[in-house]
Design an enzyme around this catalytic site. Structure first.
Site, PDB file in Angstrom:
ATOM      1  CE1 TYR A 254     -11.907 -24.672  -7.593  1.00  0.00           C
ATOM      2  CE2 TYR A 254     -10.667 -26.568  -8.420  1.00  0.00           C
ATOM      3  CZ  TYR A 254     -10.914 -25.325  -8.590  1.00  0.00           C
ATOM      4  OH  TYR A 254     -10.691 -24.923  -9.744  1.00  0.00           O
TER       5      TYR A 254
ATOM      6  CE  LYS B 171      -6.606   2.596   7.039  1.00  0.00           C
ATOM      7  NZ  LYS B 171      -6.080   3.868   7.248  1.00  0.00           N
TER       8      LYS B 171
ATOM      9  CG  ASP C 170      -2.471   6.857   1.930  1.00  0.00           C
ATOM     10  OD1 ASP C 170      -2.936   7.768   2.879  1.00  0.00           O
ATOM     11  OD2 ASP C 170      -1.737   6.196   2.240  1.00  0.00           O
TER      12      ASP C 170
ATOM     13  CG  ASP D  60      -6.277   9.337   3.501  1.00  0.00           C
ATOM     14  OD1 ASP D  60      -5.659   9.016   4.460  1.00  0.00           O
ATOM     15  OD2 ASP D  60      -6.371   9.190   2.546  1.00  0.00           O
TER      16      ASP D  60
ATOM     17  CG  ASN E  38       1.514  10.555  10.567  1.00  0.00           C
ATOM     18  OD1 ASN E  38       1.990  10.580  11.510  1.00  0.00           O
ATOM     19  ND2 ASN E  38       0.234   9.998  10.618  1.00  0.00           N
TER      20      ASN E  38
ATOM     21  CG  ASN F  53      -7.331   8.034  10.169  1.00  0.00           C
ATOM     22  OD1 ASN F  53      -6.835   8.960  11.050  1.00  0.00           O
ATOM     23  ND2 ASN F  53      -7.396   8.007   9.002  1.00  0.00           N
TER      24      ASN F  53
END
Length: 446
Positions: free
Chosen positions: A45, A100, A143, A168, A301, A332
């Protein structure tokens, strides 16, 4: 195939609820650099970090060298079409996006941040994602309802300088193609000869149709079916309302077949359903009217359009679903972790269809080496080495297409992918061993 009881089918839902309540989320932030004492804060930092900032100011591309951006993906959703649950909103989508992120990390060695956005329009979602670009090496859209998902993906792919992917669409197509390649090997049929019915004409099946054609399946031998029936050249409703569907009316269904699901399925070699959760969406009797040794992918699903044992009883030679509690899971999770591992390792600017094809064939060849059969047409998520193979294949295509900021040899990508994936898996295993990842009491209620 053995029938499962209602209790067996419900168990994953009940156990998932219990475990989510126990862990209160699936991911957290860990440090990757040492803190050996008070003096280290001056390096990580202020004041030391200011020098890093000055270098990146002069060359923003150095953010991929000096920060975790190079290996970090944003998992973005508006919650408008989550799994088979519909428009449940961004808060209810968060468990999926966390899941995910877990899969990205454990299977691909990729860091991922779930971001569920409350946005009012596709334009607002595009603008929100554009503001995130400086912090991420890639974007995984998830989604998002159609037809908005099509324009959102196209715009972000065009306007961002990092890879944008809609799982998707592209992810589902990649994995379905890989599974189909394995299934065709088992039943002894060729891509250029098969007749295919796609039940559902949403984001997934439209992209599947596109990728199948790029892989050698003839467009005239493909039929798509939406809620109003088969897509054909007289569907003027689509010509006016949905240009993405309309283009498939023109390039598929060479016979200009009309009717509904039953007519679409009859006389086909392959049935790929990504439509509404079942059972009962696909009638078993329709399967009996398919060609010899039919292949059935019932991938809705959380419940497939037809139970696997029903499809088998009515003649299906091979059955696949989206669930892990049946053989041949078309998920997927076999695609995006390995694909993004390859994309990020060479800092690719885009994800192309050729990269998706390379990933699909990597999955297929891996399964073929293991030994294809009726209940193993595609690798499982336990086959962790397949993600290394995918990464290498995808990175090679990115380099060939001139899309890699950091061109690397396949063996370099392979070594990095293996190291990062094994590191992620070891960290979880070590956490369980030493108790930093606690195990829940057996049977504790949510």
């Amino acid at each position: 195939m053995e029938r499962k009881s209602e209790r067996e089918l419900r168990r994953p839902f009940e156990e998932s609820l219990r475990l989510h309540a126990f862990y209160r989320g699936k991911i957290e932030t860990h440090l990757k650099c040492p803190v050996r004492g008070y003096e280290d804060f001056a390096l990580w930092y202020t004041p030391g970090v200011a020098e890093v900032c000055r270098h990146i100011e002069q060359d923003p591309g150095l953010s991929f060298t000096y920060t975790s951006r190079w290996n970090t993906v944003a998992v973005v959703s508006d919650g408008s079409r989550v799994l088979g649950l519909g428009n449940i909103g961004p808060e209810a989508a968060l468990p999926v996006m966390e899941g995910k992120a877990l899969l990205f990390r454990y299977l691909g060695g990729v860091d991922a941040v779930p971001l569920c956005l409350r946005v009012s329009s596709p334009d607002a979602l595009v603008e929100a994602v554009k503001t995130l670009e400086p912090s991420f090496g890639g974007v995984n859209l998830e989604d998002i309802a159609q037809p908005a998902c099509f324009s959102i993906l196209e715009r972000l792919q065009e306007e961002l300088e990092i890879p944008v992917w809609h799982d998707d669409q592209q992810g589902t197509a990649l994995v379905v193609l890989a599974g189909l390649l394995g299934a065709l090997d088992v039943v002894g049929k060729k891509r250029e000869d098969i007749r295919v019915a796609l039940i559902g004409a949403g984001a997934s099946n439209l992209r599947i149709a596109s990728l199948l054609m790029k892989a050698g399946v003839r467009g005239e031998n493909i039929v798509l079916c939406d809620t109003k029936g088969i897509l054909h050249r007289d569907r003027e409703d689509l010509a006016r309302s949905n240009p993405w569907k309309w283009q498939f009316c023109l390039v598929t269904n060479g016979e200009n077949l009309k009717g509904g699901k039953k007519e679409a399925i009859e006389g086909r070699d392959v049935l790929i359903a990504l439509s509404s959760p079942g059972p009962g969406v696909i009638e078993p009797e329709w399967v009996s009217r398919m060609n010899r040794d039919p292949v059935v992918f019932a991938c809705a699903n959380p419940v497939p359009e037809i139970w696997p044992w029903e499809a088998k009883e009515y003649g299906a030679r091979i059955v696949a679903t989206g669930r892990s509690d049946f053989p041949n899971q078309i998920n997927n999770s076999l695609g995006f972790p390995g694909l993004f591992r390859g994309v990020l390792s060479v800092q690719a600017r885009k994800i192309t269809d050729e990269m998706c094809l390379a990933a699909a064939f990597a999955l297929y060849h891996f399964a073929k080496r293991r030994g294809l059969h009726e209940e193993y047409i595609i690798p499982t998520m336990d086959d962790w080495e397949v993600y290394v193979e995918e990464a290498k294949a995808v990175a090679s295509v990115a380099v060939e297409q001139g899309l890699a900021r950091r061109p690397r040899r396949p063996e370099e990508v392979e070594e990095e992918a293996r190291s990062l994936i094994l590191r992620a898996r070891r960290m979880v295993a070590e956490g369980v061993r030493n108790g930093t990842i606690p195990l829940p009491p057996e049977g504790e209620s949510a």
